[in-house]
Motif scaffolding. Structure first.
Motif, PDB file in Angstrom:
ATOM      1  N   HIS A   1       0.418  -0.902  -0.271  1.00 33.66           N
ATOM      2  CA  HIS A   1      -0.334   0.107  -0.238  1.00 33.66           C
ATOM      3  C   HIS A   1       0.662   0.825   0.339  1.00 33.66           C
ATOM      4  O   HIS A   1       1.709   1.135   1.199  1.00 33.66           O
ATOM      5  CB  HIS A   1      -0.722  -0.121   1.481  1.00 33.66           C
TER       6      HIS A   1
ATOM      7  N   CYS B   1      -2.088   6.882  -1.538  1.00 34.57           N
ATOM      8  CA  CYS B   1      -3.660   7.052  -1.524  1.00 34.57           C
ATOM      9  C   CYS B   1      -4.773   8.103  -1.047  1.00 34.57           C
ATOM     10  O   CYS B   1      -3.734   8.704  -0.038  1.00 34.57           O
ATOM     11  CB  CYS B   1      -3.676   6.203   0.068  1.00 34.57           C
ATOM     12  N   GLU B   2      -5.447   8.392  -1.825  1.00 33.29           N
ATOM     13  CA  GLU B   2      -6.311   9.242  -0.640  1.00 33.29           C
ATOM     14  C   GLU B   2      -7.694   8.399   0.027  1.00 33.29           C
ATOM     15  O   GLU B   2      -8.653  10.066   0.072  1.00 33.29           O
ATOM     16  CB  GLU B   2      -6.463  10.406  -2.347  1.00 33.29           C
ATOM     17  N   ALA B   3      -7.631   7.505   0.209  1.00 31.85           N
ATOM     18  CA  ALA B   3      -8.420   6.774   1.070  1.00 31.85           C
ATOM     19  C   ALA B   3     -10.486   7.070   0.916  1.00 31.85           C
ATOM     20  O   ALA B   3     -11.125   7.377   1.449  1.00 31.85           O
ATOM     21  CB  ALA B   3      -8.538   8.281   2.694  1.00 31.85           C
ATOM     22  N   HIS B   4     -10.193   6.647  -1.091  1.00 27.39           N
ATOM     23  CA  HIS B   4     -11.599   6.215  -1.363  1.00 27.39           C
ATOM     24  C   HIS B   4     -12.325   5.921  -0.598  1.00 27.39           C
ATOM     25  O   HIS B   4     -14.054   5.689  -0.785  1.00 27.39           O
ATOM     26  CB  HIS B   4     -11.298   6.621  -2.722  1.00 27.39           C
ATOM     27  N   GLY B   5     -11.992   4.372  -0.393  1.00 24.66           N
ATOM     28  CA  GLY B   5     -11.749   3.638   0.724  1.00 24.66           C
ATOM     29  C   GLY B   5     -12.995   2.770   0.397  1.00 24.66           C
ATOM     30  O   GLY B   5     -13.717   2.390   0.577  1.00 24.66           O
ATOM     31  N   VAL B   6     -12.525   2.647  -1.493  1.00 21.18           N
ATOM     32  CA  VAL B   6     -13.063   1.765  -2.798  1.00 21.18           C
ATOM     33  C   VAL B   6     -12.833   0.389  -2.159  1.00 21.18           C
ATOM     34  O   VAL B   6     -13.336  -0.783  -1.753  1.00 21.18           O
ATOM     35  CB  VAL B   6     -12.261   1.953  -3.931  1.00 21.18           C
ATOM     36  N   CYS B   7     -11.745   0.111  -1.668  1.00 17.23           N
ATOM     37  CA  CYS B   7     -10.669  -1.095  -1.294  1.00 17.23           C
ATOM     38  C   CYS B   7     -11.813  -1.463  -0.128  1.00 17.23           C
ATOM     39  O   CYS B   7     -11.690  -2.483   0.341  1.00 17.23           O
ATOM     40  CB  CYS B   7      -9.524  -1.230  -1.222  1.00 17.23           C
TER      41      CYS B   7
ATOM     42  N   LEU C   1     -10.613   2.265   7.190  1.00 13.11           N
ATOM     43  CA  LEU C   1     -10.514   3.608   7.375  1.00 13.11           C
ATOM     44  C   LEU C   1     -10.675   4.128   8.800  1.00 13.11           C
ATOM     45  O   LEU C   1     -11.307   3.831   9.000  1.00 13.11           O
ATOM     46  CB  LEU C   1     -10.857   4.520   6.017  1.00 13.11           C
TER      47      LEU C   1
ATOM     48  N   LEU D   1      -5.810   5.080   5.905  1.00 15.25           N
ATOM     49  CA  LEU D   1      -6.191   3.060   5.542  1.00 15.25           C
ATOM     50  C   LEU D   1      -5.124   2.478   6.832  1.00 15.25           C
ATOM     51  O   LEU D   1      -4.138   2.433   6.677  1.00 15.25           O
ATOM     52  CB  LEU D   1      -5.293   3.231   4.439  1.00 15.25           C
TER      53      LEU D   1
ATOM     54  N   CYS E   1      -8.948   0.190  -6.484  1.00 16.02           N
ATOM     55  CA  CYS E   1      -8.067   1.049  -6.368  1.00 16.02           C
ATOM     56  C   CYS E   1      -7.978   2.373  -7.238  1.00 16.02           C
ATOM     57  O   CYS E   1      -7.683   2.105  -8.934  1.00 16.02           O
ATOM     58  CB  CYS E   1      -6.962   1.115  -5.979  1.00 16.02           C
ATOM     59  N   PRO E   2      -8.913   3.917  -6.989  1.00 19.07           N
ATOM     60  CA  PRO E   2      -8.442   4.526  -8.494  1.00 19.07           C
ATOM     61  C   PRO E   2      -7.155   5.388  -8.423  1.00 19.07           C
ATOM     62  O   PRO E   2      -7.161   6.434  -9.201  1.00 19.07           O
ATOM     63  CB  PRO E   2      -9.679   5.859  -8.155  1.00 19.07           C
ATOM     64  N   ARG E   3      -6.481   5.566  -7.421  1.00 19.25           N
ATOM     65  CA  ARG E   3      -5.028   5.584  -7.282  1.00 19.25           C
ATOM     66  C   ARG E   3      -3.829   5.010  -7.400  1.00 19.25           C
ATOM     67  O   ARG E   3      -2.540   5.544  -7.594  1.00 19.25           O
ATOM     68  CB  ARG E   3      -4.926   6.919  -5.513  1.00 19.25           C
TER      69      ARG E   3
ATOM     70  N   ALA F   1      -2.782   2.995  -5.273  1.00 25.29           N
ATOM     71  CA  ALA F   1      -2.688   2.990  -4.722  1.00 25.29           C
ATOM     72  C   ALA F   1      -2.033   1.207  -3.791  1.00 25.29           C
ATOM     73  O   ALA F   1      -0.877   1.247  -3.023  1.00 25.29           O
ATOM     74  CB  ALA F   1      -2.438   3.648  -3.300  1.00 25.29           C
ATOM     75  N   LEU F   2      -3.287   0.348  -4.768  1.00 30.01           N
ATOM     76  CA  LEU F   2      -2.409  -1.201  -4.162  1.00 30.01           C
ATOM     77  C   LEU F   2      -1.984  -1.333  -4.941  1.00 30.01           C
ATOM     78  O   LEU F   2      -1.978  -1.649  -6.863  1.00 30.01           O
ATOM     79  CB  LEU F   2      -4.040  -1.388  -4.069  1.00 30.01           C
TER      80      LEU F   2
HETATM   81  S1  SF4 Z   1      -9.135   3.019  -2.857  1.00 30.51           S
HETATM   82 FE1  SF4 Z   1      -7.286   2.899  -3.103  1.00 30.51          FE
HETATM   83  S2  SF4 Z   1      -7.299   5.681  -2.777  1.00 30.51           S
HETATM   84 FE2  SF4 Z   1      -8.629   4.464  -1.813  1.00 30.51          FE
HETATM   85  S3  SF4 Z   1      -8.234   4.088  -0.001  1.00 30.51           S
HETATM   86 FE3  SF4 Z   1      -8.592   2.057  -1.029  1.00 30.51          FE
HETATM   87  S4  SF4 Z   1      -5.921   2.139  -1.153  1.00 30.51           S
HETATM   88 FE4  SF4 Z   1      -6.815   4.158  -0.573  1.00 30.51          FE
END
Ligand code: SF4
Length: 63
Positions: free
Chosen positions: A5, A10-16, A26, A32, A54-56, A58-59
Motif C-alpha cells: 500500500h 492513497c486518498e482514502a477513497h475507501g473503494v478497497c 479507514l 487506511l 483503487c482509483p489511485r 495505491a495498491l
Molecule cells: S481504494 Fe485506493 S485510494 Fe482508496 S482507500 Fe483504498 S488504497 Fe486508498
C-alpha cells in the motif's frame, strides 16, 4: 503474495474497504489500515479486485 500500500498515493477513497472490509479499514482520520499484507491463495481474487478497483493505483501485489 504480499500486498503493498502506497500511503503517498492513497486518498482514502475507501473503494478497497468496500471490496474487502476484512482486510481494509479507514480510521477516524481517514488513514487506511491494512490488517494483513500477507495474501493467502484463497484470498487472492478478492485482493486483486481491491487492487484493480483503487482509483489511485495505491495498491499492488508482489511475489
Ligand atoms: S481504494 Fe485506493 S485510494 Fe482508496 S482507500 Fe483504498 S488504497 Fe486508498
Amino acid at each position: 503474495m504480499k500486498l503493498v500500500h502506497d500511503a503517498e498515493l492513497c486518498e482514502a477513497h475507501g473503494v478497497c474497504t468496500a471490496v474487502d472490509p476484512d482486510r481494509f479499514e479507514l480510521d477516524d482520520t481517514d488513514h487506511l489500515i491494512v490488517h494483513s499484507i500477507e495474501v493467502a491463495a484463497e484470498d487472492l481474487d478478492t485482493v486483486r479486485q481491491a487492487v484493480e478497483s483503487c482509483p489511485r493505483q495505491a495498491l499492488s501485489l508482489q511475489e
